[in-house]
Design an enzyme around this catalytic site. Structure first.
Site, PDB file in Angstrom:
ATOM      1  CB  CYS A  25      40.499 -20.539 -31.090  1.00  0.00           C
ATOM      2  SG  CYS A  25      39.533 -20.739 -31.924  1.00  0.00           S
ATOM      3  CB  CYS A 135      15.014 -65.683 -15.658  1.00  0.00           C
ATOM      4  SG  CYS A 135      15.402 -65.695 -13.970  1.00  0.00           S
ATOM      5  CB  CYS A 186      28.615 -47.227 -43.217  1.00  0.00           C
ATOM      6  SG  CYS A 186      29.217 -46.993 -42.109  1.00  0.00           S
ATOM      7  CB  CYS A 217      28.614 -58.131 -42.811  1.00  0.00           C
ATOM      8  SG  CYS A 217      28.054 -59.434 -41.334  1.00  0.00           S
TER       9      CYS A 217
END
Length: 329
Positions: A25, A135, A186, A217
């Site tokens: 809707c 830099c 997570c 991991c």
């Protein structure tokens, strides 16, 4: 009935979408779009599938002009972040629409003037323009404070900088700063700027099986495993896989073979939703239960064979393929 609010609506209350055939809707779609744009989840997916909603539909459904402008700005950010030749002006209050496309000048050490504010910055390091020197790395935010601080303040500043370094990291694709709230969520992160899906621990773009690979991991861990722990875990998987697979198969075969007929018999005997058990005689109920159990006895060995025949080779391939290759590296 709208699948989002579960309320009956007239047919004209369900706008059509160009991206897919799902229908909701108008009120639910507007609320969903307002929330998604406010959280910068652009492009906005359909609430029922991953298909991205077309900008024309989003403009048609968003009720406020400010949200439509924000949607366009987020779309532009996503487009510019995906272009490696784009540089953002470091001056504050600069619109992303003023980002410069300088891919043809990427090999030149030029100071890039920001139109409208006059800020000049280096194309390579994105620091203030330095024509007379190379830099330099970006100075740490804690450096000025640390130079004037006392030892106890220095230790506190280092601890604070370390905590910030653990909570704020850089997207591996677009280099946008991303903060992860320490709420137990997570490690599967999704950059809202470029849509990159990456691991919070190793900062590598990942697939859905990243946390199943022997990379160290973990889905919920705070940091990757150490090299020693990872090697011990991989050796344990390689050496213990035959015993674990044999034990799992020895438990799964009788459980599936016997458990399915028992489950089906109890379910038919108890009667599920819409069951007509109350209208059946005792003989008919007994016949129904017996037929379901006999059918399950015929089907359960097939399910057992498929489970063992497919599951065992997959596990063996993973252990002696992926894990062994990772161990050799």
């Amino acid at each position: 009935e709208c699948p989002l609010c579960l309320l009956p609506q007239p047919p004209e209350a369900f706008p059509s979408l160009a991206s897919c055939s799902h229908r909701s809707c108008r009120a639910c779609l507007q609320q969903y779009l307002c929330l998604a744009v406010s959280e910068s989840r652009v492009p906005v997916p359909c609430p029922h599938c991953p298909a991205a909603l077309q900008p024309s539909d989003v403009h048609r459904l968003l009720p406020e002009p400010a949200l439509r402008d924000k949607y366009e700005e987020f779309l532009l950010r996503r487009l510019l972040a995906a272009d490696p030749g784009t540089r953002w002006c470091p001056a504050p209050d600069c619109s992303p629409s003023q980002a410069r496309f300088l891919s043809t000048l990427s090999c030149l050490g030029l100071g890039v003037p920001r139109e409208g504010c006059g800020t000049e910055f280096c194309y390579h390091c994105r620091q203030p323009w330095h024509p007379d020197g190379p830099c330099a790395p970006t100075p740490s935010l804690a450096t000025p404070t640390a130079q004037l601080a006392q030892p106890e303040e220095l230790a506190h500043g280092e601890a604070l900088a370390q905590a910030e370094a653990e909570d704020i990291k850089v997207c591996p694709r677009c280099s946008a700063f991303i903060m992860k709230i320490n709420d137990g969520s997570c490690n599967r992160m999704n950059c809202t700027v470029c849509g990159c899906l990456f691991c919070w621990l190793c900062l590598q773009e990942i697939s859905d099986v990243h946390f199943l690979s022997p990379s160290g991991c973990t889905f919920w861990g705070k940091r990757p495993w150490s090299r020693t722990r990872r090697i011990l875990w991989q050796l344990g998987m390689v050496l213990g896989a035959p015993m674990v697979i044999s034990l799992a198969a020895g438990v799964a075969v009788p459980v599936i073979t016997i458990g399915i007929p028992i489950y089906m018999g109890r379910k038919v005997l108890a009667g599920g939703p819409g069951s007509r058990r109350s209208s059946l005689s005792g003989c008919q109920q007994c016949l129904s239960v017996t037929s379901s159990v006999l059918l399950s006895l015929f089907v359960s060995p097939i399910i057992t064979a498929l489970t063992v025949g497919v599951g065992v080779p997959l596990v063996l391939t993973y252990v002696y393929g992926t894990v062994v290759l990772s161990l050799c590296r």
